[in-house]
Write an enzyme that holds these catalytic residues in place. Structure first.
Site, short mmCIF file in Angstrom:
data_model
loop_
_atom_site.label_atom_id
_atom_site.label_comp_id
_atom_site.label_asym_id
_atom_site.label_seq_id
_atom_site.Cartn_x
_atom_site.Cartn_y
_atom_site.Cartn_z
N ARG A 41 0.68 -1.26 0.03
CA ARG A 41 -0.15 0.10 0.21
C ARG A 41 0.68 1.40 -0.16
O ARG A 41 0.70 2.19 -0.73
CB ARG A 41 -0.98 -0.06 1.11
CG ARG A 41 -2.05 -0.99 0.92
CD ARG A 41 -3.23 -1.18 1.87
NE ARG A 41 -4.30 -1.98 1.22
CZ ARG A 41 -5.32 -2.39 2.07
NH1 ARG A 41 -5.62 -1.99 3.19
NH2 ARG A 41 -6.07 -3.25 1.50
N GLN B 256 -9.60 1.89 2.34
CA GLN B 256 -8.51 2.61 3.05
C GLN B 256 -9.09 3.38 4.30
O GLN B 256 -8.52 3.17 5.52
CB GLN B 256 -7.51 3.30 2.37
CG GLN B 256 -6.92 2.86 1.06
CD GLN B 256 -6.08 1.32 1.40
OE1 GLN B 256 -5.46 1.52 2.64
NE2 GLN B 256 -5.97 0.59 0.48
N TYR C 133 -6.92 0.62 -7.04
CA TYR C 133 -6.29 -0.98 -6.69
C TYR C 133 -5.57 -1.01 -5.36
O TYR C 133 -5.50 -0.12 -4.76
CB TYR C 133 -5.44 -1.62 -7.76
CG TYR C 133 -4.00 -1.04 -8.42
CD1 TYR C 133 -3.49 0.15 -7.51
CD2 TYR C 133 -3.71 -1.23 -9.56
CE1 TYR C 133 -2.38 0.50 -8.03
CE2 TYR C 133 -2.61 -0.73 -10.13
CZ TYR C 133 -2.06 0.05 -9.49
OH TYR C 133 -0.81 0.53 -9.99
N GLU C 134 -5.43 -2.35 -4.86
CA GLU C 134 -4.68 -2.38 -3.69
C GLU C 134 -5.70 -1.73 -2.62
O GLU C 134 -5.24 -1.36 -1.55
CB GLU C 134 -3.38 -1.84 -3.59
CG GLU C 134 -2.42 -2.22 -2.45
CD GLU C 134 -2.12 -3.69 -2.43
OE1 GLU C 134 -2.05 -4.47 -3.28
OE2 GLU C 134 -2.33 -4.12 -1.29
N GLY C 135 -6.92 -1.94 -2.61
CA GLY C 135 -8.00 -1.64 -1.83
C GLY C 135 -8.34 -0.01 -2.23
O GLY C 135 -7.43 0.97 -1.91
#
Lengths: 592, 592
Positions: A294, A441, A434-436
């Protein structure tokens, strides 16, 4: 075509003047003196601007092709990848036992900013490999590590992460991909995964897929998810490549940006896979790499802002349009360069003040990860876990906005693909998703991290900022007024918001409806904090006459802009937050 | 593929319940009763959703082609254009003397929102024609009007506006295109124009270019600019088409969005042109259409937000992911629809509250233009001139943000072109740039409009809002608290900012460095104003039991969201503004 220059001086300033990394007692940091990092960063900057950046537009325009089951990357990608491999860059912070350079992670953050700024889509191929490397390194058996890691460190084999399925992304408990245990201890993996970055391509001998799947007969939902190593091409015990595994690319997606990266639909049709780590503990295995991954995406957001900003500056100095209202600046030309106009400056200063603050914030994050990992420092672990959603969400949201502003500086030319400014915004856009996704978040921050460990990391951070404010204010009157005051105000507002969440625990929607604003407030407080640190350093350097005074003066001025013009956002966020969830939730779904 | 439904009920609400257009004594408004506008809007909504919207993705994917000098539009565009022509939509508010329907302009604003939402790139072909029509109508001789307008009203001939050149956009004084007077009273036009929307295509018999150029021997700079009619194909006195004129397409640009519209480089190589209006008064001629054109672009920004929002709502109700923390909402499904999540709601409410406020603001703008034009109302003229940069700048900035948020609701799917959400953001992005980049709008607002006519229009607006606040607060306690208070606060902040600009007249950069924030504050005050009006109406309707109570209740709730969660931005903008120009201007150009 846009150009890119690695900001080595700025990186050095943060690493040495602000973070004083050479003084840290973290294993491996004793090597990191100013000359050493200058050499590494200088070389990375060179490759970035000369080798990788020139392929950015190429990648955007050509994209990847998918014909007869074969994915081909844009012209020049393979050669550039070879150069990256040959320079040892793909294994910079990897374990020497498997061929890595063993450098601290903070150096990867610093060089990674430059590499990503030069070409985000391209750097995702080694980037995903690094993620897969870390997962195997953390959770693999010795045999697995020996078998897979050396080739991944060199990127002879690249890696991927397979989480998302068509019907599930954030909510991975809904996963359908199955893993059928075989007599030899391996598994047969069946299912479809989507959005697989670097899913397949023509730049490596093999692709090592890490795949989340449910072992048949295991627990329901997220607790039944396990992680598997599934190679594209089978590898025997001697490491030789054998037959194709039953995994194939179903499709390469047409996307808004990062065209140079192959975003694949991956079909697993009884593919052979090997359990990585414990059965049913797949999510936990993924989570161990999360802070790193992240932070990496946050740095991508920043990196696109940097590249876009650099080009906006060049254009603003070059483009002649109108006259400075306070007096002609370019009397020999038909008009003044647009950088004389206050509103163009506003855009550039918004970008510059964000970028330099974000860089310091990001590198601080890298330092904390090294501390947590190499020194096993629990406090650092708690702090970086708290900051991770902020680093990801805030840096990508603001990074994206910065690319939009840089594009705006170009006027109509910013909208024409030929000028390359559109690509920065289109590429940066994915970092918010992406990546959450950034909303996730914010949820992670407010719903989990804020209260983690009894709220200790959060309280420790607030206390640290408070102590720092006191100390900084005592050192310098000007800093006290221009930096510490707005930081103190914002930090109090942030705590007020946190208190508001806690006091309305019975209405959890109040916290959830305010989470996004909270994440942004938190980001501003962190940037206000690092800007105050940078200002103190800059003033001390100016006073001592040491180094490049003009450089430090510019830092001071840029910091003053951030404090005066960006920190006021916190009051707005607080007001939004304390208005509560009621207006957010009042409508029935059918009223939308 | 995205869908689109014309928001007829919402438009009717604003036209009749809020603006009470049928009660206005503006020529032509007596016809505008509820049934009449319902019929027109209903028909426009039908064409929008059934004919034009299905071509939006097609246009984006196919784009226009340019081969052997011929520009071809995407599949289906021509047939849809024919339907638009046949329905008389292209001449809705045009002069009946030239074949128009003679409807008030406000109806064009209302239908235009729907048409643009369905397909912005497509609607630019008739849109530009309308602009050229207006210019000829306002400034042409009788003979010119007779010759050009009838075919432009029907869009048998389309029109363009040629202002920009490679080296000049905002600063048109730098223009190089020349007009050489000929003995027959015509001119030979030579030069290159860029960014010419709808510059050429295969959907009309002729293209009528309006071209800004400098008559040789005329004054230097902007004062030497004249406006010319330059047809693609020569037209004889009987209106018959003759030979090709010496104007050609040099290139069709590859753009970030609006792919279905042909953005052309136009080369004029001694092309025959006819002076429109007075020599050297070309800029003045352009300015007469400016309020209309800029409101039109503002509505485009809004329209993309509406289309994106509608699809985000559909997705949020359909996509199952996670569970409502306050209790499962979809017990029979594997997860709840994501619309249950507060942060998804926040995104949808941000969009919805903006959209409905912006629609009322835009239609109010249309009403003012009708008042100014048809009733020759000087106050309305002053007010719409003041509001125009706000309508353009604020609605497009916020409209763009709304498309980005709508895309975010889709998570990863929002980034994949197949889903169509990327197109809304890419298309909306141009609205912030063309027809005067938004920074130029802010400059126009602060540098020109605020002080225009001794500041009378601005003061009249502030007074009007003040009086309205008093009146509204007296009517209803709840409205007083939830709507009037934040509106009053914001309006005072706006005036404080204006006073700050005036008090620092000696430092003009203070106003210029604050202009963009001022434009946004102004936008929030205008939306707060129309939201308060809408809330009053909604409450009265609910109290009377008249009409659809649920509809009015939703309006009230949505308005409360805007007041609670968007108006706080004003305080931030004020703080940014009053921090002055110093931190904005402190750096030397080389320090960036």
């Amino acid at each position: 075509m846009p150009t890119y220059q690695g900001p080595v001086d700025d990186l050095q300033f943060v690493l040495h003047d602000v973070l004083n990394i050479a003084d840290e007692s973290i294993p491996g940091y004793d090597e990191l003196d100013r000359d050493f990092t200058a050499a590494i960063l200088g070389e990375a900057a060179k490759i970035s601007s000369e080798v990788i950046a020139p392929l950015n537009t190429v990648g955007d325009q050509q994209g990847v092709t998918f014909e007869n089951g074969v994915v081909r990357t844009p012209e020049g990608f393979r050669e550039a990848f070879d150069q990256l491999r040959e320079g040892g860059w793909t294994g910079l912070d990897c374990d020497p036992e498997y061929g890595g350079q063993g450098m601290p992670y903070i150096l990867s953050v610093a060089t990674g900013e430059m590499f990503s700024a030069a070409n985000q889509a391209f750097m995702m191929y080694p980037g995903l490999t690094h993620g897969a490397y870390s997962a195997i390194h953390a959770h693999g058996s010795d045999a697995q590590k020996q078998k897979w890691l050396p080739k991944m460190v060199t990127c002879e084999w690249t890696g991927t992460m397979n989480l998302t399925e068509p019907h599930c992304g954030t909510d991975l408990g809904l996963m359908r991909t199955k893993a059928e245990p075989q007599e030899d201890g391996s598994y047969k993996i069946s299912g479809q995964k989507i959005f697989i970055s670097a899913g397949d391509h023509d730049m490596s001998e093999n692709v090592v897929h890490l795949v989340l799947a449910k072992i048949t007969g295991g627990p329901e939902g997220i607790k039944g998810v396990s992680l598997f190593i599934v190679p594209k091409i089978m590898v025997d015990d001697e490491g030789a490549l054998g037959e194709r595994n039953a995994v194939s690319v179903g499709k390469v997606e047409e996307k808004m940006g990062i065209h140079g990266n192959a975003t694949c639909v991956m079909n697993y049709d009884g593919a052979t896979g090997y359990l990585l780590g414990e059965a049913h503990k797949g999510m936990r295995a993924m989570f161990t790499m999360m802070n790193e991954a992240r932070l990496g995406v946050g740095m991508q957001g920043l990196s696109q802002a940097v590249a876009a900003y650099q080009n906006a500056v060049i254009y603003a100095k070059d483009r002649l349009q109108g006259r400075d209202v306070t007096g002609v600046k370019n009397p020999d030309g038909p008009a003044d360069p647009i950088i004389v106009h206050p509103d163009v400056r506003r855009m550039l200063m918004d970008q510059k003040a964000f970028i330099e603050g974000a860089r310091a914030f990001g590198l601080w994050g890298g330092l904390l990860i090294d501390k947590a990992r190499k020194s096993e420092d629990g406090e650092a672990e708690g702090l970086i876990s708290l900051l991770t959603p902020v680093l990801k969400g805030f840096l990508t949201d603001e990074g994206y906005q910065a690319t939009v502003q840089a594009q705006q500086v170009y006027g109509g030319h910013g909208y024409i693909e030929e000028w390359g400014m559109s690509q920065f915004t289109r590429d940066a856009r994915i970092t918010q998703i992406y990546e959450g996704a950034n909303g996730v978040q914010a949820l992670d921050l407010v719903g989990r991290k804020l209260a983690a460990d009894g709220g200790k990391p959060a309280m420790a951070l607030f206390q640290m900022i408070k102590d720092f404010c006191k100390e900084a204010a005592a050192q310098d009157e000007e800093i006290a007024k221009e930096f510490v005051e707005p930081l103190k105000t914002a930090s109090k507002q942030l705590q007020e918001a946190a208190m508001y969440f806690m006091s309305s625990m019975k209405t959890p929607n109040n916290a959830l409806a305010g989470s996004y604003d909270f994440m942004h407030m938190f980001g501003h407080v962190c940037l206000g904090f690092v800007w105050t640190k940078m200002a103190l350093v800059a003033k001390a350097k100016i006073a001592s006459g040491e180094g490049d005074t003009a450089f430090y003066q510019t830092k001071l001025t840029t910091g003053r802009y951030y404090m005066a013009r960006r920190m006021p956002a916190c009051a707005m966020h607080l007001q939004r937050i304390t208005s509560g969830a009621e207006t957010v939730m009042a409508l029935d779904a059918e009223d939308f």
